[in-house]
Design a protein around this motif. Structure first.
Motif, mmCIF file in Angstrom:
data_model
loop_
_atom_site.group_PDB
_atom_site.id
_atom_site.type_symbol
_atom_site.label_atom_id
_atom_site.label_comp_id
_atom_site.label_asym_id
_atom_site.label_seq_id
_atom_site.Cartn_x
_atom_site.Cartn_y
_atom_site.Cartn_z
ATOM 1 N N ALA A 196 0.857 -1.179 0.000
ATOM 2 C CA ALA A 196 0.000 0.000 0.000
ATOM 3 C C ALA A 196 0.896 1.233 0.000
ATOM 4 O O ALA A 196 2.003 1.217 0.553
ATOM 5 C CB ALA A 196 -0.917 -0.006 1.216
ATOM 6 N N SER A 197 0.426 2.306 -0.623
ATOM 7 C CA SER A 197 1.272 3.485 -0.840
ATOM 8 C C SER A 197 1.737 4.143 0.455
ATOM 9 O O SER A 197 2.725 4.869 0.467
ATOM 10 C CB SER A 197 0.532 4.505 -1.712
ATOM 11 O OG SER A 197 -0.720 4.853 -1.147
ATOM 12 N N LYS A 198 1.032 3.870 1.583
ATOM 13 C CA LYS A 198 1.420 4.465 2.854
ATOM 14 C C LYS A 198 2.011 3.429 3.822
ATOM 15 O O LYS A 198 2.093 3.679 5.019
ATOM 16 C CB LYS A 198 0.217 5.144 3.500
ATOM 17 C CG LYS A 198 -0.385 6.269 2.659
ATOM 18 C CD LYS A 198 -1.623 6.864 3.319
ATOM 19 C CE LYS A 198 -2.262 7.930 2.435
ATOM 20 N NZ LYS A 198 -3.500 8.484 3.043
ATOM 21 N N GLY A 222 -8.101 4.361 0.619
ATOM 22 C CA GLY A 222 -7.486 5.606 0.189
ATOM 23 C C GLY A 222 -6.030 5.492 -0.206
ATOM 24 O O GLY A 222 -5.351 6.511 -0.376
ATOM 25 N N GLN A 223 -5.534 4.275 -0.363
ATOM 26 C CA GLN A 223 -4.140 4.072 -0.735
ATOM 27 C C GLN A 223 -4.049 3.373 -2.093
ATOM 28 O O GLN A 223 -4.882 2.525 -2.424
ATOM 29 C CB GLN A 223 -3.413 3.232 0.314
ATOM 30 C CG GLN A 223 -3.428 3.828 1.716
ATOM 31 C CD GLN A 223 -2.599 3.007 2.677
ATOM 32 O OE1 GLN A 223 -1.414 2.775 2.457
ATOM 33 N NE2 GLN A 223 -3.222 2.549 3.760
ATOM 34 N N THR A 224 -3.036 3.705 -2.853
ATOM 35 C CA THR A 224 -2.739 2.981 -4.083
ATOM 36 C C THR A 224 -2.158 1.618 -3.725
ATOM 37 O O THR A 224 -1.309 1.517 -2.836
ATOM 38 C CB THR A 224 -1.733 3.772 -4.942
ATOM 39 O OG1 THR A 224 -2.300 5.045 -5.253
ATOM 40 C CG2 THR A 224 -1.417 3.025 -6.231
ATOM 41 N N ASN A 241 1.048 -0.475 -8.696
ATOM 42 C CA ASN A 241 0.005 0.561 -8.666
ATOM 43 C C ASN A 241 -1.222 0.173 -9.481
ATOM 44 O O ASN A 241 -1.846 1.025 -10.129
ATOM 45 C CB ASN A 241 0.566 1.896 -9.164
ATOM 46 C CG ASN A 241 1.735 2.375 -8.335
ATOM 47 O OD1 ASN A 241 1.796 2.124 -7.130
ATOM 48 N ND2 ASN A 241 2.676 3.056 -8.971
ATOM 49 N N ARG A 244 -5.847 2.134 -7.982
ATOM 50 C CA ARG A 244 -5.624 3.539 -7.687
ATOM 51 C C ARG A 244 -6.222 3.905 -6.323
ATOM 52 O O ARG A 244 -7.092 3.193 -5.791
ATOM 53 C CB ARG A 244 -6.213 4.422 -8.780
ATOM 54 C CG ARG A 244 -7.718 4.325 -8.939
ATOM 55 C CD ARG A 244 -8.166 5.098 -10.159
ATOM 56 N NE ARG A 244 -9.617 5.126 -10.280
ATOM 57 C CZ ARG A 244 -10.253 5.716 -11.279
ATOM 58 N NH1 ARG A 244 -9.557 6.300 -12.251
ATOM 59 N NH2 ARG A 244 -11.564 5.718 -11.333
ATOM 60 N N SER A 245 -5.779 5.016 -5.757
ATOM 61 C CA SER A 245 -6.128 5.372 -4.382
ATOM 62 C C SER A 245 -7.606 5.668 -4.181
ATOM 63 O O SER A 245 -8.112 5.595 -3.056
ATOM 64 C CB SER A 245 -5.300 6.580 -3.932
ATOM 65 O OG SER A 245 -5.551 7.695 -4.768
ATOM 66 N N SER A 246 -8.344 5.949 -5.244
ATOM 67 C CA SER A 246 -9.775 6.255 -5.126
ATOM 68 C C SER A 246 -10.649 5.007 -5.222
ATOM 69 O O SER A 246 -11.865 5.118 -5.390
ATOM 70 C CB SER A 246 -10.179 7.252 -6.217
ATOM 71 O OG SER A 246 -9.908 6.721 -7.511
#
Length: 260
Positions: A196-198, A222-224, A241, A244-246
């Protein structure tokens, strides 16, 4: 590596990913004896859903060439997505076998044991019997309808798919459930990891939940998301990726990458 998304029929397609293959592709196995029955009706509508979790088999691209596997073959879901080539064994039964034809099916369901019946008279899927309960249209490619059950020889073969691997996101907050579909080559998934992006950039292992579904705990909304998929012949692809985060629960994301 970021990529561009294109919407096709409600599925978001990521046009750029990272490929990493580290094993030889699956080769057809030797021939093994088993038996096959059928279910689901002449249009296979009764085969939708199933223990692998693929849902609508028409929409997912599996169509009517599918089968439920007995305990000996199903492996608690580890065989979901595998492909098998079946031929009716005319040396054993010339009456109900169609000559000179074969059919290739994808494992999408589980055929449970029936302990109230003997294994050679109704309890066809009882351990340790290898058995295929096939979608009726697939079964009728190799067997005569009135036969009901036929002897077969089968081999595991590489799956051939159109397009890239797809990922359907479900679950709820703090519980992510991911369903990989349209997997070619070995067809079945041995391991799945997520970034996850975070999350600090470290791969986090996922575990099989049921059928072909894989899970990971934690709040990932909310994360990519990126996935690393290893199939049972050892090939690995990183889908960077891909989500996408959305994203929202219920969405499907398709890549342009596929196993060979």
């Amino acid at each position: 590596m970021a990529g561009a998304y294109v919407r096709t029929g409600g599925v978001l397609v990521l046009m750029c990913c990272v490929l990493a293959i580290g094993a030889d592709a699956l080769e057809p196995s030797g021939w093994v004896r088993a038996h096959a029955t059928f279910y689901g009706g002449s249009d296979a509508s009764g085969t939708m859903g199933g223990a692998c979790g693929y849902g609508n088999l028409y929409a997912q691209g599996y169509g009517t060439r599918t089968a439920a596997l007995s305990t000996a073959l199903f492996g608690d879901g580890a065989s979901c997505g595998q492909c098998y080539k079946l031929v009716c064994d005319r040396k054993t039964d010339k009456t109900w076998c169609k000559p000179g034809v074969s059919v290739t099916i994808t494992a999408t369901n589980f055929c449970p044991p029936n302990w109230d019946l003997p294994s050679d008279n109704g309890g066809w899927c009882n351990p340790p019997r290898p058995h295929f309960d096939m979608a009726q249209p697939a079964w009728e490619k190799i067997g005569v309808y009135r036969g009901g059950i036929i002897p077969v020889i089968y081999q595991r073969v590489p799956c051939v798919k159109k397009g890239g691997v797809r990922f359907t996101i479900s679950g709820h907050d703090y519980f992510l459930l991911v369903l990989p579909t349209n997997v070619a080559a070995a067809g079945s998934v041995r391991a799945m990891d997520i970034i996850a992006s975070k999350s600090g950039g470290d791969w986090m292992s996922m575990t099989r939940n049921w059928g072909a579904n894989w899970q990971r705990g934690g709040y990932l909304n909310g994360q990519t998301l990126s996935f690393r998929l290893t199939i049972t012949d050892g090939q690995t692809i990183v889908f960077s990726n891909i989500v996408r985060s959305s994203w929202t629960f219920g969405q499907t994301f398709a890549s342009n990458l596929q196993f060979k």
